[in-house]
Scaffold this motif. Structure first.
Motif, short mmCIF file in Angstrom:
data_model
loop_
_atom_site.label_atom_id
_atom_site.label_comp_id
_atom_site.label_asym_id
_atom_site.label_seq_id
_atom_site.Cartn_x
_atom_site.Cartn_y
_atom_site.Cartn_z
N VAL A 34 19.74 52.00 45.18
CA VAL A 34 20.28 50.96 46.04
C VAL A 34 19.50 49.69 45.73
O VAL A 34 18.30 49.73 45.43
N VAL A 35 20.22 48.56 45.78
CA VAL A 35 19.57 47.29 45.45
C VAL A 35 20.29 46.16 46.16
O VAL A 35 21.50 46.21 46.36
N LYS A 36 19.51 45.18 46.56
CA LYS A 36 20.06 43.93 47.06
C LYS A 36 19.97 42.91 45.93
O LYS A 36 18.97 42.88 45.19
N LEU A 37 21.00 42.11 45.78
CA LEU A 37 21.07 41.13 44.70
C LEU A 37 21.39 39.77 45.29
O LEU A 37 22.24 39.66 46.16
N GLY A 58 29.55 41.98 49.53
CA GLY A 58 29.33 40.74 48.82
C GLY A 58 30.16 40.65 47.55
O GLY A 58 31.05 41.48 47.32
N GLU A 59 29.86 39.64 46.73
CA GLU A 59 30.58 39.44 45.47
C GLU A 59 29.56 39.26 44.36
O GLU A 59 28.70 38.38 44.44
N LEU A 60 29.68 40.08 43.34
CA LEU A 60 28.77 40.07 42.21
C LEU A 60 29.53 39.69 40.95
O LEU A 60 30.59 40.24 40.67
N THR A 61 28.97 38.76 40.20
CA THR A 61 29.52 38.41 38.90
C THR A 61 28.61 39.00 37.83
O THR A 61 27.40 38.75 37.83
N ILE A 62 29.20 39.79 36.94
CA ILE A 62 28.48 40.28 35.78
C ILE A 62 28.87 39.37 34.62
O ILE A 62 30.02 39.40 34.16
N GLN A 63 27.94 38.52 34.21
CA GLN A 63 28.21 37.63 33.09
C GLN A 63 28.03 38.41 31.80
O GLN A 63 27.00 39.07 31.60
N LEU A 64 29.04 38.37 30.96
CA LEU A 64 28.97 38.92 29.62
C LEU A 64 29.07 37.74 28.66
O LEU A 64 29.47 36.65 29.06
N ARG A 65 28.75 37.93 27.43
CA ARG A 65 28.79 36.81 26.49
C ARG A 65 30.21 36.30 26.26
O ARG A 65 30.40 35.13 25.98
N ARG A 67 32.92 36.90 28.63
CA ARG A 67 33.70 36.78 29.86
C ARG A 67 32.82 37.07 31.05
O ARG A 67 31.71 37.59 30.91
N ASP A 68 33.33 36.74 32.23
CA ASP A 68 32.68 37.11 33.48
C ASP A 68 33.52 38.18 34.16
O ASP A 68 34.76 38.12 34.15
N VAL A 69 32.87 39.16 34.75
CA VAL A 69 33.53 40.22 35.51
C VAL A 69 33.09 40.05 36.96
O VAL A 69 31.90 40.07 37.25
N VAL A 70 34.05 39.86 37.86
CA VAL A 70 33.75 39.64 39.27
C VAL A 70 34.05 40.91 40.04
O VAL A 70 35.16 41.45 39.97
N LEU A 71 33.06 41.37 40.80
CA LEU A 71 33.18 42.60 41.59
C LEU A 71 33.05 42.27 43.06
O LEU A 71 32.14 41.53 43.46
N GLY A 72 33.93 42.84 43.85
CA GLY A 72 33.86 42.74 45.30
C GLY A 72 33.55 44.10 45.88
O GLY A 72 33.31 45.07 45.15
N PRO A 73 33.57 44.22 47.21
CA PRO A 73 33.28 45.49 47.85
C PRO A 73 34.14 46.63 47.31
O PRO A 73 35.36 46.49 47.13
N ASN A 74 33.48 47.73 47.00
CA ASN A 74 34.08 48.97 46.50
C ASN A 74 34.52 48.91 45.05
O ASN A 74 35.13 49.85 44.55
N ASP A 75 34.22 47.81 44.35
CA ASP A 75 34.54 47.71 42.93
C ASP A 75 33.43 48.34 42.09
O ASP A 75 32.24 48.22 42.41
N VAL A 76 33.85 49.00 41.02
CA VAL A 76 32.94 49.66 40.08
C VAL A 76 33.14 49.06 38.71
O VAL A 76 34.27 48.80 38.29
N PHE A 77 32.03 48.84 38.00
CA PHE A 77 32.09 48.36 36.62
C PHE A 77 30.99 49.03 35.83
O PHE A 77 29.85 49.13 36.29
N LYS A 88 24.83 38.03 38.52
CA LYS A 88 24.65 36.82 39.31
C LYS A 88 25.37 36.99 40.64
O LYS A 88 26.52 37.41 40.68
N ALA A 89 24.67 36.62 41.72
CA ALA A 89 25.25 36.71 43.06
C ALA A 89 25.00 35.40 43.77
O ALA A 89 23.85 35.03 44.02
N ASP A 90 26.07 34.68 44.10
CA ASP A 90 25.93 33.40 44.79
C ASP A 90 25.53 33.58 46.25
O ASP A 90 25.02 32.65 46.87
N GLY A 91 25.76 34.76 46.79
CA GLY A 91 25.35 35.11 48.15
C GLY A 91 24.78 36.52 48.13
O GLY A 91 24.71 37.15 47.08
N PRO A 92 24.40 37.05 49.27
CA PRO A 92 23.83 38.40 49.32
C PRO A 92 24.83 39.47 48.87
O PRO A 92 26.00 39.43 49.24
#
Length: 122
Positions: A34-37, A58-65, A67-77, A88-92
């Protein structure tokens, strides 16, 4: 690690700082962490292993060289082994990570953001 039932949200409530993974459970040679970002991490890769992110809140962006992949609650990547990325997380954000035991959070780059996986105290 005990064989007790663990609650991911209760475990996350005990974590004070972002980017500090804590082991929630282990299965075979893998850890569920478990981790907070919040904010931007460092560009890195894991040459020997894939890495799974499951966003709980929250919303997490995984920056790749490429493209960016945006994940919201319950999303898996799943980030394939060797692929350079920068979370990268603009908020908690609260998330689960699934990766082999001993995987370092900063992968192949190290540095002052490197954290050893911590054990939960609660």
């Amino acid at each position: 690690m005990t064989n007790d039932v663990r609650n991911a949200l209760a475990a996350l409530a005990t974590i004070a700082e972002p980017w500090q993974p804590h082991r929630l459970a282990s299965i075979n040679d893998y850890d569920l962490k478990v981790v907070k970002l919040e904010g931007e991490f460092v560009w890195h890769s894991h040459p020997e292993t894939d890495e799974l992110f499951l966003v709980l809140s929250g919303e997490l962006t995984i920056q790749l060289r490429d493209r960016d992949v945006v994940l919201g609650p319950n999303d898996v990547f799943v980030i394939p082994k060797g692929v350079e990325h920068c979370p990268k997380a603009d908020g908690p954000v609260q998330a689960l990570l699934f990766e082999p035991q001993g995987t370092v959070n900063t992968g192949d780059v190290g540095g002052d953001r490197t954290q050893q996986v911590r054990e939960l105290t609660a």
